[in-house]
Design an enzyme around this catalytic site. Structure first.
Site, short mmCIF file in Angstrom:
data_model
loop_
_atom_site.label_atom_id
_atom_site.label_comp_id
_atom_site.label_asym_id
_atom_site.label_seq_id
_atom_site.Cartn_x
_atom_site.Cartn_y
_atom_site.Cartn_z
CB SER A 26 28.76 27.78 21.80
OG SER A 26 27.78 27.48 21.20
CG ASP B 290 23.84 33.20 25.46
OD1 ASP B 290 23.10 32.87 24.39
OD2 ASP B 290 24.35 33.51 26.52
CG HIS C 222 25.88 32.31 21.73
ND1 HIS C 222 25.77 31.22 22.24
CD2 HIS C 222 27.25 31.53 20.33
CE1 HIS C 222 26.32 30.28 22.11
NE2 HIS C 222 27.16 30.61 21.11
#
Length: 443
Positions: free
Chosen positions: A199, A384, A416
């Site tokens: 991320s 995701d 995610h």
């Protein structure tokens, strides 16, 4: 403040996730710095090679009884790595071979970097596999908490650039994290590193590689933030202006270029057009949310400001996000998440400078990655919320620029947090990618 070098003899199981206000108050009352370290160590103690004591005697790896014992080949230790400036340190978990391999045959050290508001404990289901890889290949693995996040030093976060100077705002926000990472690398004497970033950690890994291209051997970007452009900016001229903004930032130009000015005007006209189609109540809520975002508001402030009810808010997230984990793992993760959330606000305030409202990067990576020359793998979950099309477009741009060692991978049954949702597939992929950095195994 408690330090990672303290030896904690006994750690009890994590408390139940709070389900009412009384349990929340009790949870809040018992929290503290030492409990924060305990919450992290509880996750790591499940590893057979984890050592609580910094001075523990290591087993002889050549002993016949230890030939196939992972505990005899690698050791995992927590520590707070002191940087040059007092009170600045990075929390780290190091997995290192007990018998070092000659530098000519060892892969570069691998650094695992978490996402926004998270910490190294989020990778607790991946450390066993990374330890096995380290034992087999003679490599070292370091999981770090970014400065100002996790259990690293919570130093003041400041950006001095004016709001309208996008390029400088982004640079200063990135500098906060990248300067600390580079200082850590230099102090350890590492020539190059493999970076695994999730991320925001993926976004910052790319930013680091762009700043220090000779110091990165391979990038593994797990559901990286900030890759695609804002899909709401549909006008081709707006997209071109955004690309021009990035080019100006990379060349050191200011935001006063004609392209930037034209882009600002086009974005303004686009927003006015959108207002005609949005109900008034929703328009007010959106404007309020955007205002809080631009003012530097952090979602973690809410949990802290709620005081005794903060644990209940974290519990709501945990019950949703960790529902697939076994009960003991979910309780341990909830305890860890609450303790890193309750810590003093610091690096979390980067978010409004790096990302615009809607979580799209102010300087999208898709417009910057063509300058990357290192092997790069983009990894997304099939469920995701990060748009894998951004990774696919980035791969195309990088290949067109001459970087052929790039690819985009989709992990099934994962969202995610790919590494938590499908750890087996993620671990297998990580080992395969890291094997490409081992001198004797390179194709």
């Amino acid at each position: 403040m408690a330090t990672a070098s303290e030896v904690i003899a006994v750690i009890s199981p994590a408390r139940a996730i709070p389900s009412n206000w009384k349990e929340s108050v009790s949870y809040w009352w018992s929290a503290g710095d030492k409990e924060s370290l305990i919450s992290q160590e509880r996750l790591l103690r499940r590893l057979p090679f984890f050592s609580s004591s910094p001075n523990a005697t290591q087993p002889d790896p050549n002993s016949e009884a230890n030939m196939d014992d992972l505990q005899a080949k690698v050791v995992g230790k927590m520590s707070q790595y002191q940087l040059d400036t007092p009170k600045r340190f990075l929390n780290q978990f190091a997995i290192t071979p007990i018998t070092p391999v000659e530098s000519s045959g060892a892969p570069p050290p691998t650094v695992v970097l978490h996402g926004y508001g998270a910490g190294l404990g989020f990778f607790f289901l991946n450390f066993q596999s990374l330890g096995e890889w380290a034992a087999k290949r003679g490599g070292s693995v370091y999981a770090l908490d970014w400065l100002g996040m996790g259990l690293s030093a919570r130093v003041p976060f400041k950006v001095h650039a004016k709001r309208e100077n996008t390029e400088q705002r982004v640079k200063e926000a990135e500098d906060f994290f990248l300067d600390a990472l580079e200082e850590w690398r230099v102090r350890n004497g590492f020539e190059t590193m493999n970076l695994i970033g999730h991320s925001l950690g993926g976004y910052l890994s790319v930013a680091y590689a762009l700043r220090h291209p000779t110091r990165v051997s391979r990038l593994i970007l797990v559901s990286p933030a900030g890759v695609p452009r804002d899909p709401n900016a549909t006008d081709a001229a707006i997209q071109q202006a955004a690309a021009a903004d990035v080019a100006a930032a990379d060349s050191g130009a200011t935001s006063s270029t004609s392209h930037a000015a034209a882009g600002k005007k086009l974005r303004h006209n686009s927003k006015n057009q959108d207002k005609e189609d949005v109900p008034p109540k929703r328009r007010i809520l959106t404007a309020t949310w955007r205002g809080l975002w631009e003012a530097g508001w952090s979602p973690f402030q809410v949990a802290r400001s709620l005081g005794p009810l903060g644990p209940m808010l974290v519990a709501r997230y945990s019950n949703w996000r960790l529902k697939a984990l076994p009960d003991e793992d979910a309780r341990s993760m909830n305890d860890y998440i609450y303790h890193i959330t309750r810590a003093k606000g610091s690096g979390e305030y980067c978010i409004s400078h790096i990302l615009a409202p809607g979580a799209h990067a102010r300087l999208p990576l898709v417009d910057r990655v063509d300058k990357l020359t290192v092997p790069t793998t983009f990894v997304y979950g099939d469920g995701d919320w990060m748009d894998s099309k951004g990774g696919a477009e980035s791969v195309q741009k990088m290949r067109a620029a001459g970087n052929k060692d790039v690819r985009n991978v989709i992990i099934p049954y994962a969202g995610h947090h790919v590494y938590l949702d499908n750890p087996d597939a993620t671990n297998k992929l990580l080992q395969k990618e890291l094997d490409k950095t081992v001198p004797g195994l390179r194709a």
